[in-house]
Write an enzyme that holds these catalytic residues in place. Structure first.
Site, mmCIF file in Angstrom:
data_model
loop_
_atom_site.group_PDB
_atom_site.id
_atom_site.type_symbol
_atom_site.label_atom_id
_atom_site.label_comp_id
_atom_site.label_asym_id
_atom_site.label_seq_id
_atom_site.Cartn_x
_atom_site.Cartn_y
_atom_site.Cartn_z
ATOM 1 N N CYS A 268 -24.616 -15.030 -6.160
ATOM 2 C CA CYS A 268 -24.452 -14.420 -4.785
ATOM 3 C C CYS A 268 -24.366 -13.049 -4.687
ATOM 4 O O CYS A 268 -23.558 -12.454 -5.407
ATOM 5 C CB CYS A 268 -23.351 -15.207 -3.841
ATOM 6 N N CYS B 212 -17.861 -16.110 -7.114
ATOM 7 C CA CYS B 212 -18.915 -15.599 -6.664
ATOM 8 C C CYS B 212 -20.503 -16.185 -7.211
ATOM 9 O O CYS B 212 -21.654 -16.022 -6.215
ATOM 10 C CB CYS B 212 -19.073 -14.210 -6.693
ATOM 11 N N ASP C 127 0.895 -1.113 0.019
ATOM 12 C CA ASP C 127 0.069 0.067 0.033
ATOM 13 C C ASP C 127 0.757 1.475 0.058
ATOM 14 O O ASP C 127 0.612 2.302 0.561
ATOM 15 C CB ASP C 127 -1.030 0.028 1.176
ATOM 16 N N CYS D 115 -19.418 -6.116 4.257
ATOM 17 C CA CYS D 115 -19.554 -6.997 2.982
ATOM 18 C C CYS D 115 -18.654 -8.318 3.143
ATOM 19 O O CYS D 115 -18.856 -9.481 2.474
ATOM 20 C CB CYS D 115 -19.131 -6.357 1.570
#
Length: 353
Positions: A193, A190, A136, A246
């Protein structure tokens, strides 16, 4: 040099250094560059000007670090064992929710040091080579590179998901000029979903694989420097630093493994601390208690701003109004404005009682 053998040794060294997985990717990110540029053109990065400041360096590794032909991608689990469950904290309005990644020591230095040690292992084998470590710390499309390195797929919430380890992990990279054999990119799982889209408190996931940062609680409580828009304050609830909804709802996280890194263990019981107590921290106390933590980057003023919003949402709890009134005359207008809003929420409660 047998680069297949070297790649296998890099994986072994990575495991010895505490990484849960090492993968190797190429540098072709044309489709991801298009996705990024469209996202920026739509203004969905909000005040995060650094997302566009570096042009194509983010999506073209060789422009960021000349000579790069491969990226060694590493992941490290961060969810501490035995912490208060996220939903339990979010469901208790008297507590402050801190994103799980920020409960302990700031991961940037820890992972960067481990990546440097990995580079030292490689150099001992190959001699001097071109590389640069990132955690990062520069414009890097880390999730796209990790996907191409086989570490997981980018989910509909835009976090990286590993089918054997969920999504509670950090990513770091070594850009290198070594012609290592790339791994096969991870496939997506995924399916149909949409739990992450449905659960988002502010509906920041505006479409599968598309997040509008301007609506995201992590952006609002960490990246945003000014006033939190009124339309999102109630939805923020008691989330005072980031948001994990999430990830908490994602079914793949049933496979997540607790971290073995003691540095990621919660400090000052931040996995479920009382809002009133956190709001009482002086600036000196805030700086002392967040030393070495990712939380320190928002500063005391925004820390109080965020907690004031959470206290405004803590309906029917004793001591909340008194705590808010203690900051009514704070030197910062940003803090005072959010305190006024919070007090108005409680005044409305009293009027409707």
């Amino acid at each position: 040099m047998n680069y297949i053998d070297l790649a296998n040794r890099i994986r072994r060294w990575g495991a010895e250094l505490g990484f849960q997985q090492i993968g190797i990717a190429g540098t072709e990110l044309a489709a991801d560059e298009t996705h990024l540029l469209n996202w920026l053109d739509a203004g969905r990065h909000g005040e995060m000007d650094y997302m566009q400041r570096h042009g194509t360096k983010r999506s073209r590794p060789q422009e960021l670090q000349p000579g790069t032909i491969r990226v060694i991608s590493a992941r490290m689990d961060y969810a501490p064992p035995g912490i208060a469950h996220g939903w339990d904290v979010i469901g208790d309005a008297s507590l402050g929710y801190v994103s799980r990644y920020a409960l302990g020591r700031d991961y940037h230095k820890l992972m960067r040091n481990r990546l440097q040690q990995l580079a030292d292992h490689i150099a001992a084998e190959t001699g001097p080579f071109g590389y640069r470590a990132f955690v990062d710390s520069a414009p890097v499309l880390e999730r796209a590179l990790a996907r191409d390195a086989g570490l997981g797929w980018i989910g509909k919430h835009t976090c990286l998901i590993n089918r054997h380890a969920g999504s509670w992990f950090f990513l770091g990279e070594l850009y290198t000029d070594l012609p290592l054999p790339p791994d096969e990119a991870a496939s997506a799982h995924c399916g149909t979903c949409t739990r992450c889209i449905d659960i988002c408190p502010t509906q920041a996931i505006v479409a599968p694989y598309q997040v509008d940062a301007r609506r995201c609680i992590s952006y609002l409580t960490i990246e945003l420097h000014g006033s939190i828009p009124l339309e999102f304050r109630t939805a923020i609830g008691n989330r005072i630093y980031g948001c994990d909804d999430c990830q908490l709802i994602c079914p793949w996280n049933k496979f997540a493994q607790p971290t073995g890194e003691a540095d990621f263990a919660p400090r000052h019981r931040l996995d479920g601390a009382a809002l009133i107590g956190l709001f009482a921290w002086s600036e000196d106390e805030f700086l002392r208690r967040t030393e070495g933590s990712a939380i320190r980057r928002i500063g005391h003023e925004r820390w109080l701003r965020n907690i004031a919003v959470a206290l405004g949402n803590a309906h029917g709890l004793s001591g909340v109004v008194a705590a808010l009134r203690s900051r009514e005359q704070h030197p910062s207008e940003l803090v005072r404005e959010h305190v006024r809003w919070a007090l108005e929420q409680h005044a409305a409660d009293t009027a409707s009682a």
